[in-house]
Design an enzyme around this catalytic site. Structure first.
Site, PDB file in Angstrom:
ATOM      1  N   HIS A 240       1.688  15.450  34.272  1.00  0.00           N
ATOM      2  CA  HIS A 240       2.363  16.223  34.956  1.00  0.00           C
ATOM      3  C   HIS A 240       1.987  17.590  34.663  1.00  0.00           C
ATOM      4  O   HIS A 240       1.508  18.461  35.649  1.00  0.00           O
ATOM      5  CB  HIS A 240       3.761  16.423  34.623  1.00  0.00           C
ATOM      6  CG  HIS A 240       4.625  15.120  34.800  1.00  0.00           C
ATOM      7  ND1 HIS A 240       4.758  14.294  35.830  1.00  0.00           N
ATOM      8  CD2 HIS A 240       5.206  14.094  33.810  1.00  0.00           C
ATOM      9  CE1 HIS A 240       5.431  13.127  35.701  1.00  0.00           C
ATOM     10  NE2 HIS A 240       5.509  13.069  34.333  1.00  0.00           N
ATOM     11  N   ASP A 241       2.048  18.332  33.584  1.00  0.00           N
ATOM     12  CA  ASP A 241       1.547  19.815  33.501  1.00  0.00           C
ATOM     13  C   ASP A 241       0.023  19.973  33.295  1.00  0.00           C
ATOM     14  O   ASP A 241      -0.492  20.800  33.736  1.00  0.00           O
ATOM     15  CB  ASP A 241       2.237  20.103  31.868  1.00  0.00           C
ATOM     16  CG  ASP A 241       3.795  19.930  32.045  1.00  0.00           C
ATOM     17  OD1 ASP A 241       4.476  20.143  33.275  1.00  0.00           O
ATOM     18  OD2 ASP A 241       4.403  19.821  30.980  1.00  0.00           O
TER      19      ASP A 241
END
Length: 309
Positions: A240-241
């Protein structure tokens, strides 16, 4: 010239890998890493951030603490995903040399943007509390920041906390609403629709040549990948990040379209849901560039190349 960047994190497992990607790329002038309550408490997120910078032998990057709770809500931690320490126990007994700097994240964000108008990229991988507080205190930063890239929300898919809500927007939906309605000239939403397509597996970890980083990433993501397997049948975990960081490095990794986007804050069932007006039903001007697709192979090519640099 290197791109001036502030990385705002609630350092859990994937935030930590995002920090590693940003630092190892050597493409950013990282003004600071700011921390926020989210996956774990503010103090734990800050400690984890310092541990990661120690792991990278990077003592010159400032770490500045921010909001210790959402704007109006109680904290909601994700220990079941990230572990009690937030990074899967990977650096549990490692002594910490790095210490946070003085100051408050929102003030640092404001001052940096005012000091470097048109130059600062904000990459936000936790709840948007720090940026929302900055906007409320100094609204003119929306016209002076270069760009905002934030990981949060889900547009077409299902949530990862509730059936409709992604974690960052669920934890502080009021902050997300403030940021989206603030009038930023360039703001990119990186949601679960694309981050779920960049899945880190053992085959990727085996390509990492730095044994220390490979061991850290393997250990920190072990339970994370196991839980993903239990729910989705794939032994991997979503980056995600790191994808938000990667977009700041190489914007053509994703396909983006401009839409009006808002966040639900008053729903019994759908609090924190990000709503994208695909058909312009609300007759409002687009306020965000929404990521709709990603070249996963290109992401991992970039990721492995930088980690091995």
């Amino acid at each position: 010239m290197k791109k001036k960047m502030i990385l705002d994190v609630d350092t859990g497992i994937d935030d930590a890998i995002g920090i590693i990607l940003a630092v190892k790329s050597r493409q950013f002038d990282i003004l600071a890493v700011t921390t926020v309550n989210g996956n774990v408490s503010l103090d734990t997120a800050t400690l984890n951030t310092c541990k990661i910078l120690d792991l990278l032998n990077e003592q010159d990057i400032s770490v500045i603490k921010g909001a210790d709770s959402p704007i109006i809500r109680s904290p909601f931690f994700e220990h079941r995903i990230h572990g009690e320490d937030g990074i899967g126990g990977a650096l549990k007994d490692v002594p910490v040399k790095k210490r946070p700097d003085d100051g408050f994240a929102s003030d640092f964000i404001i001052n940096s943007i005012l000091n470097f108008p048109g130059e600062v990229t904000l990459v936000m991988t936790g709840p948007l509390t720090n940026l929302a507080l900055a906007v409320k205190k100094c609204p003119q930063i929306t016209k002076l920041v270069k760009e905002v890239i934030f990981m949060g929300g889900v547009i077409k898919g299902v949530g990862n906390v509730t059936p409709t809500s992604e974690y960052n927007t669920y934890v502080d939906p009021e902050a997300a609403k403030i940021v989206l309605q603030a009038g930023f000239a360039s703001i990119t939403q990186v949601g679960l629709d694309v981050t779920r397509k960049v899945l880190l597996g053992e085959e990727h970890i085996q390509l990492i040549q730095n044994d220390e980083l490979a061991d850290y990433i393997r250990q920190s993501t072990s339970d994370y990948r196991k839980r993903y397997f239990e729910r989705n049948g794939i032994w991997a975990c979503a980056m995600h990040d790191p994808l938000a960081v990667a977009i700041a490095l190489q914007e053509d990794l994703v396909t983006r379209e401009e839409y009006y986007v808002d966040v639900e804050t008053k729903s019994e069932l759908c609090d924190g849901q990000m709503v994208c007006d695909f058909q312009n039903r609300l007759m409002k001007q687009p306020n965000a560039q929404v990521c709709l697709d990603v070249d996963a192979e290109a992401f991992f090519d970039l990721f492995i190349r930088i980690i091995n640099s």
